[in-house]
Design an enzyme around this catalytic site. Structure first.
Site, mmCIF file in Angstrom:
data_model
loop_
_atom_site.group_PDB
_atom_site.id
_atom_site.type_symbol
_atom_site.label_atom_id
_atom_site.label_comp_id
_atom_site.label_asym_id
_atom_site.label_seq_id
_atom_site.Cartn_x
_atom_site.Cartn_y
_atom_site.Cartn_z
ATOM 1 N N CYS A 58 0.842 -1.200 0.000
ATOM 2 C CA CYS A 58 0.000 0.000 0.000
ATOM 3 C C CYS A 58 0.879 1.254 0.000
ATOM 4 O O CYS A 58 1.492 1.563 -1.019
ATOM 5 C CB CYS A 58 -0.975 -0.015 1.176
ATOM 6 S SG CYS A 58 -2.347 1.141 0.950
ATOM 7 N N GLU B 61 -1.164 -8.483 3.510
ATOM 8 C CA GLU B 61 -0.673 -8.890 4.832
ATOM 9 C C GLU B 61 -1.742 -8.850 5.920
ATOM 10 O O GLU B 61 -1.493 -9.272 7.060
ATOM 11 C CB GLU B 61 0.489 -7.977 5.249
ATOM 12 C CG GLU B 61 0.104 -6.652 5.897
ATOM 13 C CD GLU B 61 -0.493 -5.590 4.977
ATOM 14 O OE1 GLU B 61 -0.854 -4.513 5.458
ATOM 15 O OE2 GLU B 61 -0.605 -5.861 3.753
ATOM 16 N N HIS C 13 -3.656 -4.688 0.512
ATOM 17 C CA HIS C 13 -3.074 -5.163 1.773
ATOM 18 C C HIS C 13 -3.117 -6.686 1.859
ATOM 19 O O HIS C 13 -3.970 -7.257 2.550
ATOM 20 C CB HIS C 13 -3.830 -4.565 2.957
ATOM 21 C CG HIS C 13 -3.492 -3.144 3.252
ATOM 22 N ND1 HIS C 13 -2.380 -2.775 3.981
ATOM 23 C CD2 HIS C 13 -4.112 -1.996 2.898
ATOM 24 C CE1 HIS C 13 -2.334 -1.458 4.073
ATOM 25 N NE2 HIS C 13 -3.370 -0.959 3.425
#
Length: 245
Positions: free
Chosen positions: A99, A187, A185
């Protein structure tokens, strides 16, 4: 992946941490260190030498954040972070940008970062771009991931666009075989999402057809996070394997 890999990550907001890839890296006995930019006093000048020596980092992971890469006046360390990034990337070393991290890599290499026509917040579908070179990072034809952004990056010179969607065309890019930049995102975990949603001030600035209600996001099923987490783990393996780390 070699044992005792030296992984460094740049963290821009408190509480975000590594997300899903922390356990993956620890399983490979990685030595993990961090620069916590958010902990610096806003008016404190950061010297380039305060950051790790580029030669001492095997893998760099750059996390997200609420600030803009263009906001160097309010976050003076952004300028130093970009200078360090240029040094690191000039050596052809592995890097993952998530990001804001993807925007920072693009911007450090001359790509513009600007307001996107649509804000994205929530689970969205991403498409793999057709006809990318055969040795590029492999993505599913379509996949669902968490979005949380108002700005978008320009694909830096020499990079390959890997993924897109209707709300924001530039979703993921690759530079050489050592750098992968994400707009989304991958993660994100349930715990990290809860931390994001606690920041009510930021959520209040999001609106539009690609923004999901907070109460829906709080009820996100755990299996929704798995696909993005797996893509990130595969991305880490890719940039390390292709560069003999």
């Amino acid at each position: 992946m070699k044992s005792h890999l030296k992984v460094h990550y740049f963290q821009h907001i408190a509480g975000e941490g590594f997300g899903s890839c922390y356990e993956f890296l620890k399983q490979h006995q990685a030595k993990i260190t961090a620069t916590e930019f958010f902990a610096l006093p806003v008016d404190q000048a950061l010297d380039l030498e305060a950051l790790p020596h580029v030669e001492d980092v095997d893998l760099l992971i750059i996390m997200g954040g609420t600030m803009s890469v263009n906001d160097e006046a309010n976050f003076p360390w952004l300028k130093i972070e970009k200078r360090w990034l240029r040094r690191y990337l000039a050596l052809g070393k592995p890097a993952i940008g998530l990001c804001l991290g993807g925007q920072l890599i693009a911007n450090a290499l001359g790509g513009a970062v600007s307001r996107n026509a649509q804000q994205e917040l929530g689970w969205t579908t991403i498409r793999k771009v057709a006809n990318v070179p055969h040795d590029c990072f492999k993505l599913p034809e379509e996949f669902k991931v968490m979005q949380w952004h108002s700005e978008t990056f320009e694909i830096p010179k020499g990079a390959v666009l890997l993924a897109e969607n209707d709300a924001c065309r530039n979703q993921m890019y690759q530079i050489g075989q050592n750098v992968l930049g994400f707009q989304f995102h991958p993660e994100i975990t349930p715990e990290v999402l809860d931390l994001f949603l606690e920041n009510d001030e930021e959520v209040a600035f999001f609106s539009g057809t690609h923004v999901q209600p907070v109460h829906d996001l709080r009820k996100s099923a755990k299996n929704k996070f798995i696909e993005g987490n797996q893509i990130l783990n595969q991305a880490i393996e890719y940039v390390l394997r292709k560069n003999a780390y």
